[in-house]
Scaffold this motif. Structure first.
Motif, PDB file in Angstrom:
ATOM      1  N   GLY A  36       9.393  16.271   4.653  1.00 54.48           N
ATOM      2  CA  GLY A  36       8.971  15.293   3.652  1.00 54.48           C
ATOM      3  C   GLY A  36       8.258  14.090   4.249  1.00 54.48           C
ATOM      4  N   GLY A  37       7.348  13.530   3.462  1.00 55.73           N
ATOM      5  CA  GLY A  37       6.614  12.345   3.892  1.00 55.73           C
ATOM      6  C   GLY A  37       7.399  11.082   3.579  1.00 55.73           C
ATOM      7  N   VAL A  38       7.577  10.243   4.577  1.00 54.28           N
ATOM      8  CA  VAL A  38       8.295   8.980   4.402  1.00 54.28           C
ATOM      9  C   VAL A  38       7.400   8.001   3.634  1.00 54.28           C
ATOM     10  N   VAL A  39       7.978   7.293   2.674  1.00 54.16           N
ATOM     11  CA  VAL A  39       7.226   6.312   1.898  1.00 54.16           C
ATOM     12  C   VAL A  39       7.066   5.033   2.717  1.00 54.16           C
ATOM     13  N   ASP A  40       5.830   4.691   3.041  1.00 52.11           N
ATOM     14  CA  ASP A  40       5.499   3.434   3.716  1.00 52.11           C
ATOM     15  C   ASP A  40       4.712   2.574   2.745  1.00 52.11           C
ATOM     16  N   PHE A  41       4.846   1.250   2.874  1.00 48.83           N
ATOM     17  CA  PHE A  41       4.175   0.415   1.869  1.00 48.83           C
ATOM     18  C   PHE A  41       3.784  -0.979   2.334  1.00 48.83           C
ATOM     19  N   LEU A  61      15.370   9.474   7.168  1.00 53.12           N
ATOM     20  CA  LEU A  61      15.852  10.853   7.157  1.00 53.12           C
ATOM     21  C   LEU A  61      15.948  11.385   5.722  1.00 53.12           C
ATOM     22  N   ILE A  62      16.400  10.550   4.807  1.00 53.77           N
ATOM     23  CA  ILE A  62      16.513  10.967   3.404  1.00 53.77           C
ATOM     24  C   ILE A  62      15.135  11.356   2.850  1.00 53.77           C
ATOM     25  N   ASP A  63      14.124  10.561   3.197  1.00 54.98           N
ATOM     26  CA  ASP A  63      12.765  10.917   2.758  1.00 54.98           C
ATOM     27  C   ASP A  63      12.339  12.260   3.329  1.00 54.98           C
ATOM     28  N   ARG A  64      12.605  12.468   4.602  1.00 54.59           N
ATOM     29  CA  ARG A  64      12.160  13.701   5.258  1.00 54.59           C
ATOM     30  C   ARG A  64      12.858  14.935   4.683  1.00 54.59           C
ATOM     31  N   VAL A  65      14.082  14.756   4.222  1.00 57.12           N
ATOM     32  CA  VAL A  65      14.832  15.887   3.675  1.00 57.12           C
ATOM     33  C   VAL A  65      14.451  16.163   2.219  1.00 57.12           C
ATOM     34  N   PHE A  66      14.251  15.120   1.414  1.00 58.36           N
ATOM     35  CA  PHE A  66      14.134  15.322  -0.030  1.00 58.36           C
ATOM     36  C   PHE A  66      12.733  15.162  -0.613  1.00 58.36           C
ATOM     37  N   ARG A  67      11.805  14.583   0.109  1.00 58.62           N
ATOM     38  CA  ARG A  67      10.480  14.368  -0.482  1.00 58.62           C
ATOM     39  C   ARG A  67       9.521  15.519  -0.160  1.00 58.62           C
ATOM     40  N   ASP A  68       8.411  15.579  -0.931  1.00 60.71           N
ATOM     41  CA  ASP A  68       7.371  16.582  -0.677  1.00 60.71           C
ATOM     42  C   ASP A  68       6.763  16.338   0.698  1.00 60.71           C
ATOM     43  N   THR A  79       0.852  -1.191   0.000  1.00 60.57           N
ATOM     44  CA  THR A  79       0.000   0.000   0.000  1.00 60.57           C
ATOM     45  C   THR A  79       0.884   1.234   0.000  1.00 60.57           C
ATOM     46  N   HIS A  80       0.830   2.017  -1.072  1.00 65.05           N
ATOM     47  CA  HIS A  80       1.663   3.221  -1.157  1.00 65.05           C
ATOM     48  C   HIS A  80       1.058   4.333  -0.299  1.00 65.05           C
ATOM     49  N   ALA A  81       1.781   4.694   0.768  1.00 60.56           N
ATOM     50  CA  ALA A  81       1.312   5.758   1.671  1.00 60.56           C
ATOM     51  C   ALA A  81       2.490   6.663   2.020  1.00 60.56           C
ATOM     52  N   ARG A  82       2.179   7.868   2.488  1.00 58.95           N
ATOM     53  CA  ARG A  82       3.213   8.805   2.945  1.00 58.95           C
ATOM     54  C   ARG A  82       2.973   9.107   4.421  1.00 58.95           C
ATOM     55  N   ASN A  83       4.038   9.079   5.192  1.00 60.58           N
ATOM     56  CA  ASN A  83       3.964   9.257   6.647  1.00 60.58           C
ATOM     57  C   ASN A  83       4.793  10.461   7.060  1.00 60.58           C
ATOM     58  N   THR A  84       4.165  11.425   7.712  1.00 56.74           N
ATOM     59  CA  THR A  84       4.895  12.594   8.205  1.00 56.74           C
ATOM     60  C   THR A  84       5.166  12.487   9.709  1.00 56.74           C
ATOM     61  N   GLY A  85       4.862  11.329  10.298  1.00 54.67           N
ATOM     62  CA  GLY A  85       5.124  11.127  11.725  1.00 54.67           C
ATOM     63  C   GLY A  85       6.357  10.282  11.948  1.00 54.67           C
ATOM     64  N   ALA A  86       6.413   9.625  13.101  1.00 53.94           N
ATOM     65  CA  ALA A  86       7.531   8.747  13.421  1.00 53.94           C
ATOM     66  C   ALA A  86       7.271   7.377  12.794  1.00 53.94           C
ATOM     67  N   ALA A  87       8.018   6.379  13.240  1.00 53.16           N
ATOM     68  CA  ALA A  87       7.842   5.033  12.717  1.00 53.16           C
ATOM     69  C   ALA A  87       6.402   4.579  12.935  1.00 53.16           C
ATOM     70  N   PHE A  88       5.876   3.846  11.948  1.00 48.34           N
ATOM     71  CA  PHE A  88       4.518   3.305  12.007  1.00 48.34           C
ATOM     72  C   PHE A  88       3.458   4.409  12.139  1.00 48.34           C
ATOM     73  N   SER A  89       3.731   5.576  11.534  1.00 43.13           N
ATOM     74  CA  SER A  89       2.765   6.694  11.481  1.00 43.13           C
ATOM     75  C   SER A  89       2.441   7.290  12.843  1.00 43.13           C
ATOM     76  N   PHE A  90       3.301   7.097  13.825  1.00 43.51           N
ATOM     77  CA  PHE A  90       3.063   7.642  15.165  1.00 43.51           C
ATOM     78  C   PHE A  90       3.363   9.136  15.177  1.00 43.51           C
ATOM     79  N   ALA A  91       2.481   9.924  15.823  1.00 47.71           N
ATOM     80  CA  ALA A  91       2.678  11.356  16.062  1.00 47.71           C
ATOM     81  C   ALA A  91       2.904  12.141  14.774  1.00 47.71           C
TER      82      ALA A  91
END
Length: 197
Positions: free
Chosen positions: A135-140, A122-129, A65-77
């Motif tokens: 940036g939103g971390v790619v979770d899947f 961290l790379i996602d948070r720095v370089f993604r929208d 499932t392609h999702a973007r997460n702006t929180g901590a691991a497992f979409s927390f906070a």
């Protein structure tokens, strides 16, 4: 391992082993493997799965499932992206600085998993929208149901961080130090318990 003899009772005690070389290479190698797996899987997901799309695998035990997460691991906070970005950067720096005095293979594996996972997200948070440090971390990976209905959606980096964290707790509870020795407090407690038996 060298041995010493106690002159009072003639007993032979094992002298501590020399710690050998730091396990820096193992730590960095494992972190690099985790990082490459994380980046590779995220790039593949972004290129092949539309956001919100669910691909059923293993009879529904796993969904991609392609999702973007702006929180901590497992979409927390979610909503504290900048804070988690800075925390991840600090964690990475601390682990790299610690690597020079790391002689325990188990701790090298632990910190390698955490470092690789932290840098991957961290790379996602720095370089993604939507932007720098936000940036939103790619979770899947969604288990047992699509869209994280049963368990939050996660990625390779999240898994590595959690596995490293659990292993670190186990090592700490067993009193294993970064140099591979056991903590003196743990040894003292164990010796007292043996003497009382």
């Amino acid at each position: 391992m060298s041995e010493t003899t106690d002159p009072q009772d003639g007993a032979v005690d094992a002298a501590p082993e020399s710690p050998g070389r730091p396990r820096t290479r193992l730590l960095l190698l494992l972190a690099a493997v985790v990082l490459l797996l994380d980046l590779g899987t995220k790039l593949l997901v972004v290129a092949t799965i539309e956001r919100g799309e669910n691909i059923r695998l293993l009879g529904g035990a796993v969904y991609l499932t392609h999702a973007r997460n702006t929180g901590a691991a497992f979409s927390f906070a979610e909503g504290f992206t900048v804070v988690f970005t800075l925390i991840a950067a600090v964690v990475a720096v601390v682990i790299v600085r610690t690597a020079r005095r790391l002689f325990s293979t188990a701790w090298a594996v632990t910190l390698g998993l955490v470092l690789g996972g932290a840098v991957g997200n961290l790379i996602d948070r720095v370089f993604r929208d939507p932007g720098f440090l936000r940036g939103g971390v790619v979770d899947f990976v969604s288990v047992f149901a699509p869209d994280g209905e049963v368990y939050p959606i996660f990625n390779v980096a999240d898994s590595a961080i959690v596995c490293g964290g659990v292993l670190g707790v186990v090592l700490a509870l067993r009193g294993i130090e970064f140099d591979g020795t056991r903590a003196s407090g743990t040894r003292a407690v164990r010796d007292r318990g043996a003497a009382s038996d």
